[in-house]
Design an enzyme around this catalytic site. Structure first.
Site, PDB file in Angstrom:
ATOM      1  N   CYS A 274      21.436  53.384  -4.782  1.00 54.30           N
ATOM      2  CA  CYS A 274      22.365  54.361  -5.367  1.00 54.30           C
ATOM      3  C   CYS A 274      22.090  55.795  -4.920  1.00 54.30           C
ATOM      4  O   CYS A 274      22.920  56.672  -5.110  1.00 54.30           O
ATOM      5  CB  CYS A 274      22.323  54.287  -6.888  1.00 54.30           C
ATOM      6  SG  CYS A 274      23.055  52.781  -7.529  1.00 54.30           S
TER       7      CYS A 274
HETATM    8  N1  COA Z   1      30.279  41.374 -23.422  1.00 50.68           N
HETATM    9  C1  COA Z   1      29.878  41.241 -24.693  1.00 50.68           C
HETATM   10  N2  COA Z   1      28.587  41.332 -25.072  1.00 50.68           N
HETATM   11  C2  COA Z   1      27.675  41.540 -24.111  1.00 50.68           C
HETATM   12  C3  COA Z   1      28.027  41.665 -22.766  1.00 50.68           C
HETATM   13  C4  COA Z   1      29.391  41.573 -22.425  1.00 50.68           C
HETATM   14  N3  COA Z   1      29.810  41.681 -21.156  1.00 50.68           N
HETATM   15  N4  COA Z   1      26.910  41.879 -22.042  1.00 50.68           N
HETATM   16  C5  COA Z   1      25.889  41.888 -22.892  1.00 50.68           C
HETATM   17  N5  COA Z   1      26.331  41.676 -24.158  1.00 50.68           N
HETATM   18  C6  COA Z   1      25.560  41.565 -25.374  1.00 50.68           C
HETATM   19  C7  COA Z   1      24.117  41.208 -25.074  1.00 50.68           C
HETATM   20  O1  COA Z   1      23.976  39.809 -24.959  1.00 50.68           O
HETATM   21  C8  COA Z   1      23.391  41.762 -26.263  1.00 50.68           C
HETATM   22  O2  COA Z   1      23.500  40.896 -27.355  1.00 50.68           O
HETATM   23  P1  COA Z   1      22.259  40.657 -28.353  1.00 50.68           P
HETATM   24  O3  COA Z   1      21.997  42.021 -28.958  1.00 50.68           O
HETATM   25  O4  COA Z   1      22.802  39.665 -29.287  1.00 50.68           O
HETATM   26  O5  COA Z   1      21.140  40.196 -27.471  1.00 50.68           O
HETATM   27  C9  COA Z   1      24.194  43.014 -26.603  1.00 50.68           C
HETATM   28  O6  COA Z   1      25.474  42.840 -26.001  1.00 50.68           O
HETATM   29  C10 COA Z   1      23.575  44.285 -26.054  1.00 50.68           C
HETATM   30  O7  COA Z   1      23.208  44.069 -24.693  1.00 50.68           O
HETATM   31  P2  COA Z   1      22.299  45.094 -23.908  1.00 50.68           P
HETATM   32  O8  COA Z   1      22.050  44.592 -22.531  1.00 50.68           O
HETATM   33  O9  COA Z   1      21.131  45.434 -24.719  1.00 50.68           O
HETATM   34  O10 COA Z   1      23.329  46.327 -23.833  1.00 50.68           O
HETATM   35  P3  COA Z   1      23.078  47.838 -23.545  1.00 50.68           P
HETATM   36  O11 COA Z   1      23.703  48.621 -24.611  1.00 50.68           O
HETATM   37  O12 COA Z   1      21.684  48.135 -23.149  1.00 50.68           O
HETATM   38  O13 COA Z   1      23.977  48.071 -22.247  1.00 50.68           O
HETATM   39  C11 COA Z   1      23.839  48.237 -19.857  1.00 50.68           C
HETATM   40  C12 COA Z   1      23.764  47.334 -21.079  1.00 50.68           C
HETATM   41  C13 COA Z   1      23.482  47.445 -18.623  1.00 50.68           C
HETATM   42  C14 COA Z   1      25.268  48.759 -19.710  1.00 50.68           C
HETATM   43  C15 COA Z   1      22.886  49.420 -20.061  1.00 50.68           C
HETATM   44  O14 COA Z   1      21.589  48.961 -20.360  1.00 50.68           O
HETATM   45  C16 COA Z   1      22.802  50.317 -18.849  1.00 50.68           C
HETATM   46  O15 COA Z   1      23.736  50.944 -18.470  1.00 50.68           O
HETATM   47  N6  COA Z   1      21.615  50.424 -18.220  1.00 50.68           N
HETATM   48  C17 COA Z   1      21.435  51.199 -17.028  1.00 50.68           C
HETATM   49  C18 COA Z   1      22.213  50.576 -15.953  1.00 50.68           C
HETATM   50  C19 COA Z   1      22.080  51.296 -14.651  1.00 50.68           C
HETATM   51  O16 COA Z   1      22.165  52.472 -14.523  1.00 50.68           O
HETATM   52  N7  COA Z   1      21.854  50.542 -13.620  1.00 50.68           N
HETATM   53  C20 COA Z   1      21.789  51.051 -12.338  1.00 50.68           C
HETATM   54  C21 COA Z   1      22.607  50.177 -11.501  1.00 50.68           C
HETATM   55  S1  COA Z   1      22.559  50.770  -9.884  1.00 50.68           S
END
Ligand code: COA
Length: 372
Positions: A156
């Site tokens: 990125c």
């Molecule tokens: N739809 C519905 N529910 C979902 C889902 C989806 N597509 N994906 C995950 N969930 C659920 C999970 O299973 C979890 O359920 P649980 O609490 O029962 O275990 C819950 O939603 C929360 O998931 P979580 O992964 O903890 O969500 P989050 O709020 O941390 O958001 C990201 C996830 C990936 C969006 C976030 O962590 C993020 O943006 N991180 C940084 C990403 C980044 O910058 N990456 C760089 C890429 S280059």
């Protein structure tokens, strides 16, 4: 030493859009199909059923509302869940070269620079469609650019690291003009069948034209300072590389696509980026009140809101920290350049801003610019 300016940027946006609702409907159909195929194992408790995704979750967790892609049909086919790119013969332009050239031509047109006056083309992206010859050399030929060209990959952060690389060569005098091009075909390395990340990425290409800051008459941005940093982490990783075909049973390995531990990324990258920007600004005597605008990496709205607040010491106004990820999703290295390209023409001479990208590596790159 020469001064450096950004004189043009260009964005190629694919014509096809996938909304969250369309994406979720396809994912849920795929999950239903998979659950039906694995009904016995699910009933026996040996595998877990795949749960449904939801548009509400996607918007709340990321701020993303839609994404542009090069092939919508393949991605939304529940029996496929992957874009369809028909391999092209070697005598036709590659996919990355195609979209990279489009973005580059827009940047050249904006700056009224002829491609033949370019001394360096860098293709900086998080995935390359082949190992060699470099995509950048193909782009150089298609554009009719001079000089030399090479590829680089810092995930990125590829765009900002590319800008620093080109800017250093312009500063030293070895080149006068460079194009840093970021064709990001993220749809090909996203695992669309993984609910935790299937919504994250989109496709795009960006280009940034850098020139020696001499005799420039049109509006441009002075590059005041650039800074890059890296720190190893496995929390964002893609194992697809040249070793791919050297062992058996590699066909459907999850680690050959984008993998992340999103929660850890969130927690570890935010302090790294905040400190990086604070140190860079302090060393260049730039304070929060000097900054008219932040063009941040576009991965997650909550992350950007946090960084914007840390840098400015208050909640930024939307025009101070423009987001494009609601429309484009995460476009890897291209995100901060799209934000810059679409939200910089209104700045007045003397106003400063900061471009910053961050991601796998971990890596973080920042560029402090001033409107001239
Ligand atoms: N739809 C519905 N529910 C979902 C889902 C989806 N597509 N994906 C995950 N969930 C659920 C999970 O299973 C979890 O359920 P649980 O609490 O029962 O275990 C819950 O939603 C929360 O998931 P979580 O992964 O903890 O969500 P989050 O709020 O941390 O958001 C990201 C996830 C990936 C969006 C976030 O962590 C993020 O943006 N991180 C940084 C990403 C980044 O910058 N990456 C760089 C890429 S280059």
């Amino acid at each position: 030493m020469h001064n450096v300016a950004i004189t043009g940027t260009g964005v190629f946006t694919p014509s096809e859009v996938i909304t969250n609702d369309e994406l979720v409907a396809a994912f849920n159909s795929y999950a239903d199909l998979w659950n039906a195929e694995n009904a016995d194992a699910i009933a026996a408790g040996t595998v877990e059923a795949k749960p449904h995704s939801s548009s509400e979750f996607i918007v709340a967790a990321s701020g993303i509302q839609q994404r542009y892609v090069l092939d919508k049909e393949g991605i939304l086919d529940p029996a496929r869940m992957f874009p369809r790119f028909t391999p092209r013969p070697d005598d036709q332009p590659g996919f990355m070269a195609d979209i990279g050239v489009d973005a580059a031509q827009k940047a050249l047109a904006k700056a009224r620079v002829d491609a033949s006056d370019i001394d360096l083309v860098i293709c900086a992206a998080s995935n390359m469609e082949r190992a060699y010859p470099a995509i950048a050399v193909e782009i150089q030929q298609l554009l009719g650019a001079g000089g030399f060209a090479f590829d680089m990959n810092v995930a990125c952060s590829s765009a900002t690291f590319g800008i620093q690389t080109a800017a250093d060569m312009i500063r030293s005098g070895s080149i006068r003009r460079a194009l840093v091009i970021n064709p990001e075909i993220c749809s090909a390395h996203l695992e669309w069948r993984d609910r935790d990340c299937h919504f994250i990425f989109g496709d795009v290409a960006t280009a940034t034209l850098l020139e020696r800051d001499e005799d420039l008459t049109a509006p441009h941005f002075k590059v005041l300072s650039t800074r890059c940093a890296t720190q190893f982490s496995n929390n964002i990783r893609n194992n697809n590389g040249y070793l791919r075909r050297t062992t058996d049973a590699m066909e459907d390995r999850r680690d050959m696509q984008f993998m992340q531990n999103g929660r850890k990324v969130f927690k570890e990258v935010l302090p790294m980026v905040s400190k990086h920007i604070a140190d860079h600004m302090a060393d260049e005597n730039v304070t929060a009140v000097d900054l008219r605008r932040l063009w941040l990496h576009q991965a997650n709205k909550t992350m950007n809101d946090y960084i914007g607040k840390k840098v400015l010491g208050r909640t930024p106004e939307p025009e101070e920290q423009p987001n494009i990820l609601q429309d484009y999703a995460n476009t890897s290295s291209a995100g901060s350049i799209i934000a810059f390209s679409k939200n910089s023409d209104d700045m007045a001479p003397g106003e400063k801003g900061l471009i910053c990208s961050f991601g796998a590596g971990y890596s973080v790159g920042s560029v402090i610019v001033e409107r001239a």
